[in-house]
Scaffold this motif. Structure first.
Motif, PDB file in Angstrom:
ATOM      1  N   ALA A  53       0.956  -1.161   0.036  1.00  0.00           N
ATOM      2  CA  ALA A  53      -0.058   0.021  -0.026  1.00  0.00           C
ATOM      3  C   ALA A  53       0.693   1.058   0.168  1.00  0.00           C
ATOM      4  O   ALA A  53       0.366   2.244  -0.558  1.00  0.00           O
ATOM      5  CB  ALA A  53      -1.008   0.128   1.293  1.00  0.00           C
ATOM      6  N   LEU A  54       2.048   1.291   0.528  1.00  0.00           N
ATOM      7  CA  LEU A  54       3.136   2.194   0.604  1.00  0.00           C
ATOM      8  C   LEU A  54       3.481   2.693  -0.901  1.00  0.00           C
ATOM      9  O   LEU A  54       3.656   3.570  -1.032  1.00  0.00           O
ATOM     10  CB  LEU A  54       4.192   2.041   1.370  1.00  0.00           C
ATOM     11  N   CYS A  55       3.628   1.621  -1.697  1.00  0.00           N
ATOM     12  CA  CYS A  55       3.918   1.663  -2.951  1.00  0.00           C
ATOM     13  C   CYS A  55       2.887   2.675  -3.679  1.00  0.00           C
ATOM     14  O   CYS A  55       3.214   3.542  -4.483  1.00  0.00           O
ATOM     15  CB  CYS A  55       4.130   0.383  -3.826  1.00  0.00           C
ATOM     16  N   ALA A  56       1.811   2.486  -3.452  1.00  0.00           N
ATOM     17  CA  ALA A  56       0.565   3.257  -4.107  1.00  0.00           C
ATOM     18  C   ALA A  56       0.779   4.819  -3.817  1.00  0.00           C
ATOM     19  O   ALA A  56       0.648   5.650  -4.587  1.00  0.00           O
ATOM     20  CB  ALA A  56      -0.753   2.664  -3.699  1.00  0.00           C
ATOM     21  N   GLU A  57       1.291   4.820  -2.427  1.00  0.00           N
ATOM     22  CA  GLU A  57       1.355   6.253  -1.818  1.00  0.00           C
ATOM     23  C   GLU A  57       2.460   6.956  -2.481  1.00  0.00           C
ATOM     24  O   GLU A  57       2.441   8.043  -3.030  1.00  0.00           O
ATOM     25  CB  GLU A  57       1.575   6.339  -0.529  1.00  0.00           C
ATOM     26  N   TYR A  58       3.668   6.172  -2.787  1.00  0.00           N
ATOM     27  CA  TYR A  58       4.813   6.871  -3.425  1.00  0.00           C
ATOM     28  C   TYR A  58       4.233   7.110  -4.761  1.00  0.00           C
ATOM     29  O   TYR A  58       4.844   8.075  -5.438  1.00  0.00           O
ATOM     30  CB  TYR A  58       6.167   5.983  -3.328  1.00  0.00           C
ATOM     31  N   GLU A  59       3.768   6.062  -5.580  1.00  0.00           N
ATOM     32  CA  GLU A  59       3.337   6.275  -7.082  1.00  0.00           C
ATOM     33  C   GLU A  59       2.567   7.841  -6.999  1.00  0.00           C
ATOM     34  O   GLU A  59       2.869   8.486  -8.020  1.00  0.00           O
ATOM     35  CB  GLU A  59       2.813   5.110  -7.514  1.00  0.00           C
ATOM     36  N   ALA A  60       1.445   7.705  -6.123  1.00  0.00           N
ATOM     37  CA  ALA A  60       0.880   9.130  -6.134  1.00  0.00           C
ATOM     38  C   ALA A  60       1.664  10.232  -6.119  1.00  0.00           C
ATOM     39  O   ALA A  60       1.259  11.410  -6.558  1.00  0.00           O
ATOM     40  CB  ALA A  60      -0.266   8.867  -5.180  1.00  0.00           C
ATOM     41  N   LEU A  61       2.722  10.214  -5.209  1.00  0.00           N
ATOM     42  CA  LEU A  61       3.429  11.491  -5.147  1.00  0.00           C
ATOM     43  C   LEU A  61       4.479  11.564  -6.296  1.00  0.00           C
ATOM     44  O   LEU A  61       4.835  12.994  -6.646  1.00  0.00           O
ATOM     45  CB  LEU A  61       4.429  11.249  -3.783  1.00  0.00           C
ATOM     46  N   LEU A  62       5.116  10.619  -6.861  1.00  0.00           N
ATOM     47  CA  LEU A  62       6.097  10.724  -7.762  1.00  0.00           C
ATOM     48  C   LEU A  62       5.809  10.498  -9.369  1.00  0.00           C
ATOM     49  O   LEU A  62       6.748  10.490 -10.084  1.00  0.00           O
ATOM     50  CB  LEU A  62       7.413   9.929  -7.398  1.00  0.00           C
ATOM     51  N   SER A  63       4.462  10.044  -9.557  1.00  0.00           N
ATOM     52  CA  SER A  63       3.933   9.653 -10.862  1.00  0.00           C
ATOM     53  C   SER A  63       4.340  11.106 -11.880  1.00  0.00           C
ATOM     54  O   SER A  63       3.888  12.127 -11.395  1.00  0.00           O
ATOM     55  CB  SER A  63       2.794   9.230 -11.040  1.00  0.00           C
ATOM     56  N   LYS A  64       4.762  10.820 -13.012  1.00  0.00           N
ATOM     57  CA  LYS A  64       4.650  11.813 -14.070  1.00  0.00           C
ATOM     58  C   LYS A  64       3.483  12.463 -14.638  1.00  0.00           C
ATOM     59  O   LYS A  64       3.258  13.457 -15.043  1.00  0.00           O
ATOM     60  CB  LYS A  64       5.666  11.720 -15.149  1.00  0.00           C
ATOM     61  N   THR A  65       2.735  11.395 -14.361  1.00  0.00           N
ATOM     62  CA  THR A  65       1.274  11.558 -15.219  1.00  0.00           C
ATOM     63  C   THR A  65       0.072  12.223 -14.279  1.00  0.00           C
ATOM     64  O   THR A  65      -0.862  12.584 -14.820  1.00  0.00           O
ATOM     65  CB  THR A  65       0.850  10.371 -15.923  1.00  0.00           C
ATOM     66  N   VAL A 164      15.725   7.156 -10.960  1.00  0.00           N
ATOM     67  CA  VAL A 164      16.206   6.965  -9.547  1.00  0.00           C
ATOM     68  C   VAL A 164      15.056   6.720  -8.301  1.00  0.00           C
ATOM     69  O   VAL A 164      15.110   6.119  -7.476  1.00  0.00           O
ATOM     70  CB  VAL A 164      16.769   8.493  -9.204  1.00  0.00           C
ATOM     71  N   ALA A 165      13.930   7.004  -9.024  1.00  0.00           N
ATOM     72  CA  ALA A 165      12.712   6.974  -7.891  1.00  0.00           C
ATOM     73  C   ALA A 165      12.329   5.416  -7.261  1.00  0.00           C
ATOM     74  O   ALA A 165      12.132   5.170  -6.130  1.00  0.00           O
ATOM     75  CB  ALA A 165      11.466   7.448  -8.400  1.00  0.00           C
ATOM     76  N   LYS A 166      12.561   4.717  -8.239  1.00  0.00           N
ATOM     77  CA  LYS A 166      12.143   3.167  -7.655  1.00  0.00           C
ATOM     78  C   LYS A 166      13.289   2.724  -6.912  1.00  0.00           C
ATOM     79  O   LYS A 166      12.901   2.181  -5.677  1.00  0.00           O
ATOM     80  CB  LYS A 166      12.078   2.332  -9.065  1.00  0.00           C
ATOM     81  N   GLY A 167      14.523   3.148  -6.830  1.00  0.00           N
ATOM     82  CA  GLY A 167      15.406   2.909  -5.979  1.00  0.00           C
ATOM     83  C   GLY A 167      15.016   3.435  -4.419  1.00  0.00           C
ATOM     84  O   GLY A 167      15.202   3.017  -3.407  1.00  0.00           O
ATOM     85  N   TYR A 168      14.602   4.855  -4.557  1.00  0.00           N
ATOM     86  CA  TYR A 168      14.344   5.434  -3.459  1.00  0.00           C
ATOM     87  C   TYR A 168      13.200   4.866  -2.794  1.00  0.00           C
ATOM     88  O   TYR A 168      13.320   4.494  -1.449  1.00  0.00           O
ATOM     89  CB  TYR A 168      14.031   6.873  -3.701  1.00  0.00           C
ATOM     90  N   ILE A 169      12.074   4.347  -3.318  1.00  0.00           N
ATOM     91  CA  ILE A 169      11.077   3.724  -3.121  1.00  0.00           C
ATOM     92  C   ILE A 169      11.472   2.329  -2.361  1.00  0.00           C
ATOM     93  O   ILE A 169      10.949   1.957  -1.036  1.00  0.00           O
ATOM     94  CB  ILE A 169       9.832   3.642  -4.045  1.00  0.00           C
TER      95      ILE A 169
END
Ligand code: AMP
Ligand code: MG
Length: 323
Positions: A53-65, A164-169
């Motif tokens: 569920a945290l992955c979904a939160e990070y995707e919402a923060l860092l997605s380009k679209t 770089v973002a996937k590494g951070y997440i």
């Protein structure tokens, strides 16, 4: 008598510990950041679900679209400052550090050039030369300004944190699992892998570095790891073939064209996945000589450079390193 009671107490304690059930190995997968994310851990499934569920939160923060994400808001601010999350600020500081150390080979403002390519493999079309040159004129990590939690980029510039973002997440998910008391887990975020801890049978986790000549999943090297991140950047991940040339998603920020230097992949092994991720992209663009010089200068960081013709070169510490 007292001694016997203590001994009995200790034996009972040991028996209790032996009877406490070890957590089962569980696994969970989802699709985030355009890739399959898999979390495997000796932990209850509910902990894995919370991590996913945290992955979904990070995707919402860092997605380009997504129009509410930090990256989208920065990219559409027309040169104005935008307040963003701590995650975005941390990623941008690390990206900036690797941009400087790589002489600009790694550059998250490569986005306008990325946008002119279709690396989904659905069509094999080259971008218009003039459009690409115009896109390149907007690239330049030096023009990203960070003040506290506010980020500004020039009008026309755009960020793409795909390198770089996937590494951070992955690092953040690893920290979450550790906080939850999970001591043995393996994360795979589409080629960004973190191994942590020893399995209950006393063995380490195996991490494979793919043999791109055999995409069926064969491994060129298998590392036994208990405290490392391994990240690979390769031409085979996203791209298309046209007239015998492989056009892939790792771009030279000076030209906007895919880097053609004979490399097929670069893998970096480091303590933190965010660094391994930025460095794998950076080293691919820099090529072996400059890339190795950068890696040899970084503590507890190793690299594997793999060429299209099958030759492979590793950093000097690779052979003796404990992962
Ligand atoms: P990776 O798979 O980590 O090597 O990242 C590649 C992704 O990073 C691409 O799909 C682009 O979104 C972005 N990218 C491409 N070229 C660069 C570059 N020179 N510097 C930073 N990011 C890049
Ligand atoms: Mg990367």
């Amino acid at each position: 008598m007292k001694r016997r009671a203590i001994a009995l107490f200790l034996i009972l304690m040991l028996l209790c510990a032996a009877c406490t059930p070890q957590p089962q190995k569980n696994s969970i997968s989802g699709f985030y950041f355009d890739t399959v994310v898999t979390i495997t851990a000796y932990a209850p499934q509910s902990v894995l679900e919370a991590a996913l569920a945290l992955c979904a939160e990070y995707e919402a923060l860092l997605s380009k679209t997504r129009d509410t994400s930090d990256v989208y808001r920065i990219n559409h601010a027309n040169g104005e400052a935008v307040a963003v999350s701590e995650a975005a600020i941390t990623i941008l500081h690390i990206a900036n550090e690797i941009s400087k150390r790589s002489g600009g080979a790694f550059d998250v403002t490569v986005a306008p050039a990325v946008a002119l390519w279709d690396f989904t493999g659905e069509s094999a079309v080259l971008p218009d030369d003039a459009a690409l040159r115009n896109a390149v004129s907007h690239i330049g990590y030096q023009h990203i300004t960070i003040h506290d939690d506010r980020v500004t980029i020039p009008k026309g510039a755009e960020l793409d944190l795909g390198g770089v973002a996937k590494g951070y997440i992955a690092d953040e998910i690893a920290a979450y699992l550790t906080d939850q008391g999970v001591s043995s887990f393996l994360l795979n975020f589409g080629g960004n892998v973190i191994a942590c801890g020893i399995k209950p049978d006393g063995s380490k986790w195996n991490i494979g570095i793919q043999d791109p000549a055999k995409p069926s999943g064969a491994y060129l090297i298998t590392l036994e790891a208990s405290h490392s991140a391994v990240v690979t950047s390769g031409t085979y991940e996203r791209g298309f073939d046209l007239n015998g040339v492989r056009y892939h998603h790792i771009l030279d920020p000076n030209t906007g064209w895919p880097v053609q230097n004979g490399l097929i992949s670069v893998s970096i092994i480091a303590e933190r996945s965010v660094y391994a991720d930025a460095l794998s992209t950076a080293c691919f663009v820099m090529g072996e000589a400059d890339g190795l010089a950068l890696i040899e200068d970084m503590p507890q960081t190793e690299a594997v450079f793999l060429y299209e013709d099958g030759t492979m070169h590793c950093s000097s510490g690779f052979k003796d390193a404990e992962f």
